[in-house]
Write a protein that holds these residues in place. Structure first.
Motif, mmCIF file in Angstrom:
data_model
loop_
_atom_site.group_PDB
_atom_site.id
_atom_site.type_symbol
_atom_site.label_atom_id
_atom_site.label_comp_id
_atom_site.label_asym_id
_atom_site.label_seq_id
_atom_site.Cartn_x
_atom_site.Cartn_y
_atom_site.Cartn_z
ATOM 1 N N UNK A 157 0.864 -1.166 0.153
ATOM 2 C CA UNK A 157 -0.004 0.094 0.036
ATOM 3 C C UNK A 157 1.040 1.380 -0.173
ATOM 4 N N UNK A 158 0.694 2.064 -1.093
ATOM 5 C CA UNK A 158 1.268 3.439 -1.153
ATOM 6 C C UNK A 158 0.761 4.263 0.127
ATOM 7 N N UNK A 159 -0.467 4.222 0.315
ATOM 8 C CA UNK A 159 -1.099 5.074 1.197
ATOM 9 C C UNK A 159 -0.388 4.922 2.647
ATOM 10 N N UNK B 100 -5.381 1.416 -0.162
ATOM 11 C CA UNK B 100 -5.434 2.523 -1.120
ATOM 12 C C UNK B 100 -6.774 2.483 -1.957
ATOM 13 N N UNK B 101 -7.457 1.272 -2.152
ATOM 14 C CA UNK B 101 -8.394 1.248 -3.069
ATOM 15 C C UNK B 101 -9.707 0.502 -2.300
ATOM 16 N N UNK B 102 -9.933 -0.761 -2.476
ATOM 17 C CA UNK B 102 -11.148 -1.372 -2.175
ATOM 18 C C UNK B 102 -10.964 -1.757 -0.473
ATOM 19 N N UNK B 103 -9.836 -1.823 0.139
ATOM 20 C CA UNK B 103 -9.898 -2.098 1.579
ATOM 21 C C UNK B 103 -10.578 -3.302 1.744
ATOM 22 N N UNK B 104 -10.236 -4.491 1.248
ATOM 23 C CA UNK B 104 -11.382 -5.619 1.481
ATOM 24 C C UNK B 104 -11.546 -6.257 2.559
ATOM 25 N N UNK B 105 -10.291 -6.194 3.507
ATOM 26 C CA UNK B 105 -10.494 -6.560 5.061
ATOM 27 C C UNK B 105 -11.459 -5.658 5.742
ATOM 28 N N UNK B 162 -29.848 -10.580 -18.381
ATOM 29 C CA UNK B 162 -29.875 -8.881 -18.856
ATOM 30 C C UNK B 162 -28.280 -8.512 -18.746
ATOM 31 N N UNK B 163 -28.233 -7.395 -19.383
ATOM 32 C CA UNK B 163 -26.842 -6.512 -19.486
ATOM 33 C C UNK B 163 -27.330 -5.131 -18.609
ATOM 34 N N UNK B 164 -26.786 -5.052 -17.463
ATOM 35 C CA UNK B 164 -26.923 -3.644 -16.857
ATOM 36 C C UNK B 164 -25.595 -2.791 -16.701
ATOM 37 N N UNK B 165 -25.867 -1.621 -16.964
ATOM 38 C CA UNK B 165 -24.618 -0.717 -16.700
ATOM 39 C C UNK B 165 -24.853 0.556 -16.132
ATOM 40 N N UNK B 166 -23.612 1.079 -15.446
ATOM 41 C CA UNK B 166 -23.918 2.258 -14.792
ATOM 42 C C UNK B 166 -22.400 2.765 -14.708
ATOM 43 N N UNK B 167 -22.504 4.256 -14.419
ATOM 44 C CA UNK B 167 -20.990 4.865 -14.010
ATOM 45 C C UNK B 167 -21.138 5.523 -12.801
ATOM 46 N N UNK B 168 -20.141 5.238 -11.822
ATOM 47 C CA UNK B 168 -19.924 5.937 -10.699
ATOM 48 C C UNK B 168 -18.792 6.605 -10.512
ATOM 49 N N UNK B 169 -18.482 7.640 -9.676
ATOM 50 C CA UNK B 169 -17.200 8.347 -9.260
ATOM 51 C C UNK B 169 -16.898 7.421 -8.015
ATOM 52 N N UNK B 170 -15.621 6.979 -8.101
ATOM 53 C CA UNK B 170 -15.236 6.498 -6.990
ATOM 54 C C UNK B 170 -14.941 7.337 -5.765
ATOM 55 N N UNK B 171 -14.574 8.666 -6.038
ATOM 56 C CA UNK B 171 -14.493 9.638 -4.852
ATOM 57 C C UNK B 171 -15.798 9.786 -4.173
ATOM 58 N N UNK B 172 -16.918 9.592 -4.779
ATOM 59 C CA UNK B 172 -18.203 9.664 -3.989
ATOM 60 C C UNK B 172 -18.117 8.559 -2.890
ATOM 61 N N UNK B 173 -17.305 7.516 -3.229
ATOM 62 C CA UNK B 173 -17.437 6.401 -2.096
ATOM 63 C C UNK B 173 -15.895 6.458 -1.353
ATOM 64 N N UNK B 174 -15.542 7.455 -1.466
ATOM 65 C CA UNK B 174 -14.404 7.733 -0.644
ATOM 66 C C UNK B 174 -12.833 7.010 -1.152
ATOM 67 N N UNK B 175 -12.991 6.664 -2.452
ATOM 68 C CA UNK B 175 -11.799 5.847 -2.943
ATOM 69 C C UNK B 175 -11.006 6.959 -3.430
ATOM 70 N N UNK B 176 -10.369 8.080 -2.865
ATOM 71 C CA UNK B 176 -9.614 9.022 -3.703
ATOM 72 C C UNK B 176 -8.245 8.886 -4.075
ATOM 73 N N UNK B 179 -5.760 9.889 -7.598
ATOM 74 C CA UNK B 179 -6.752 10.482 -8.647
ATOM 75 C C UNK B 179 -6.286 10.909 -9.872
ATOM 76 N N UNK B 180 -4.827 11.472 -9.727
ATOM 77 C CA UNK B 180 -4.270 12.193 -10.882
ATOM 78 C C UNK B 180 -4.101 11.044 -12.144
ATOM 79 N N UNK B 181 -3.561 9.657 -11.679
ATOM 80 C CA UNK B 181 -3.254 8.806 -12.704
ATOM 81 C C UNK B 181 -4.420 7.883 -12.945
ATOM 82 N N UNK B 182 -5.285 7.630 -12.128
ATOM 83 C CA UNK B 182 -6.343 6.607 -12.014
ATOM 84 C C UNK B 182 -7.631 7.365 -12.111
#
Lengths: 261, 197
Positions: A157-159, B100-105, B162-176, B179-182
């Motif tokens: 983790x970079x963070x 950094x991202x999903x923090x799955x634990x 069915x196929x279902x699609x949507x677009x979300x902003x990850x920042x809305x979910x605190x995954x910030x 941001x510059x690269x991804x």
């Protein structure tokens, strides 16, 4: 380049600048040495955001940890035994809180044993810090924390690596003072740096539990500050550096080297 | 290629055609409860990498239920195991699973629960609105739905797709992080197959 600057500013530049200011205040006797850990807070908030009133995730426990640890250090400045005992209890409580979601969702005895090992290591370290006078406490902890930042950034983790890097940078001015004085003098004692060590152990556990930091580098990082404190030699910090270097080399040799950023 | 191999290939092709012709139809799915078939369902995401390309990944473990009723209550629930994130690169997957991202634990499940299902004139679902819980945050999300097929399968069951699609902003979910690269916008596509209960 923009991303790189965003990474370096909170992890190195900001805490190093504040470190210089804290060092100056410390020299003027305007602050107590243990206050230096508070200068880590701006970096922490920059990286993980404002702390939630009720912590929701592991990194949210860092701010209350710092504040309570500094309060204990301030209130029990002259009662070292009580201070060490309370700091160990605080560490144990915070570690359980940090690991609670994992213990709750996917209980593992191994994780409990690992938490116990961290608490025991911290207890030994704090007791030695209270008894002995170390020659270069800031340098020892800066090497351990900086190495931990590098290892975590390489290993998961970079963070969290940035949080550890900021911890090392907080000690910059104090390290420079020790180096300029050829390790004969220090502006802080190890006991005064217990709040920094508390952060060190909690950041390490966050990396191990949530960023899947591997066991071998985790053990080496756990032992890094201990090695530098138990050995009462002028260059004892070298043993901390050796632990860190082995952790980095081990990770570089065993990790997948393919880039993906 | 010998005669035996040709026979085997021909038989396999004939069976495949038979299976396809059995399962594909233009039927409208009847009202009822369906369980999502994880073996024939994909949860894909796509995100910009440095503005050069779109990286596509998927989640390999999920479960869910669909309750269809154009004249009454309909509901869609999908639970996705965040630890099953798969971007076709082990090291990157480890990073994606971390804090950094999903923090799955910390946040092992991503959950979508619908609160409204809209149908077209034929009685086919075309829009599902609901709440997505991800990374400790819950936000409203609307999925655009395209019916693919419905009908009896070769084993006597009844399937819908069915196929279902949507677009979300990850920042809305605190995954910030990074941001510059991804990219901040994440396009999500679900290719769902479900079996009538």
């Amino acid at each position: 380049m923009e991303t790189l600057i965003q990474m370096i500013l909170p992890a190195a530049v900001l805490p190093a600048l504040l470190s210089g200011f804290a060092f100056w205040l410390n020299q003027k006797k305007a602050i107590a040495p243990w206050v230096i850990v508070l200068i880590w807070l701006p970096s922490c908030i920059w990286l993980v955001g404002m702390p939630a009133l009720i912590p929701e995730e592991a990194s949210h426990w860092l701010v209350p940890l710092v504040i309570i640890s500094v309060l204990i250090a301030a209130l029990l400045k002259s009662q070292v035994k009580q201070q060490v005992l309370l700091q160990i209890i605080l560490l144990a409580l915070i570690l359980v809180a940090v690991a609670w979601p994992v213990l709750n969702y996917q209980f593992s005895w191994l994780l409990l044993v690992e938490l116990l090992a961290v608490i025991l290591t911290a207890a030994v370290l704090y007791l030695f810090s209270a008894k002995n006078h170390q020659t270069a406490p800031a340098l020892t902890l800066a090497i351990s924390s900086g190495g931990m930042g590098l290892v975590i950034a390489l290993g998961g983790s970079l963070l969290i690596g940035q949080l550890a890097g900021a911890l090392a940078s907080v000690l910059t001015a104090f390290v420079l003072f020790e180096l300029v004085n050829r390790l004969n003098k220090s502006a802080v004692t190890m006991i005064e740096l217990i709040p920094v060590m508390q952060l060190y152990f909690v950041v390490l556990v966050i990396a191990r539990v949530f960023a899947e930091l591997e066991l071998v580098p985790s053990i080496l990082l756990l032992l890094a500050p201990l090695a530098g404190v138990i050995i009462r030699k002028r260059y004892a910090f070298v043993s901390s550096a050796i632990s860190v270097v082995i952790a980095v080399v081990w990770l570089l040799m065993t990790a997948d080297s393919s880039g993906y950023y | 290629m010998n005669t035996e191999m040709i026979k085997t290939s021909f038989t396999a092709a004939a069976m495949a055609i038979a299976l396809i012709s059995t399962s594909v139809s233009a039927e409208v799915a009847p009202a009822g409860s369906y369980k999502i078939d994880p073996g024939h369902t994909n949860v894909m995401f796509s995100v910009s990498h440095l503005g050069f390309s779109n990286l596509v990944g998927r989640f390999n473990k999920m479960e869910g239920d669909i309750s269809l009723n154009p004249k009454g209550n309909s509901k869609v629930t999908v639970n996705i195991k965040t630890a099953s994130v798969d971007s076709n690169h082990d090291k990157r997957d480890t990073h994606l699973r971390g804090p950094d991202f999903f923090n799955v634990k910390q946040y092992p499940v991503m959950k979508f629960v619908s609160n409204k299902v809209s149908y077209n004139a034929n009685g086919e679902p075309v829009k599902v609105s609901g709440k997505l819980s991800l990374h400790g945050k819950t936000k409203p999300v609307t999925l655009a739905v395209t019916p693919i097929g419905a009908g009896k399968d070769p084993w006597g069951g009844y399937r819908i797709g069915y196929d279902a699609t949507t677009t979300i902003k990850r920042s809305d979910f605190g995954m910030n992080y990074m941001q510059g690269g991804i990219g901040d916008d994440i396009q999500i596509t679900l290719n769902i197959e479900a079996i009538k209960q």
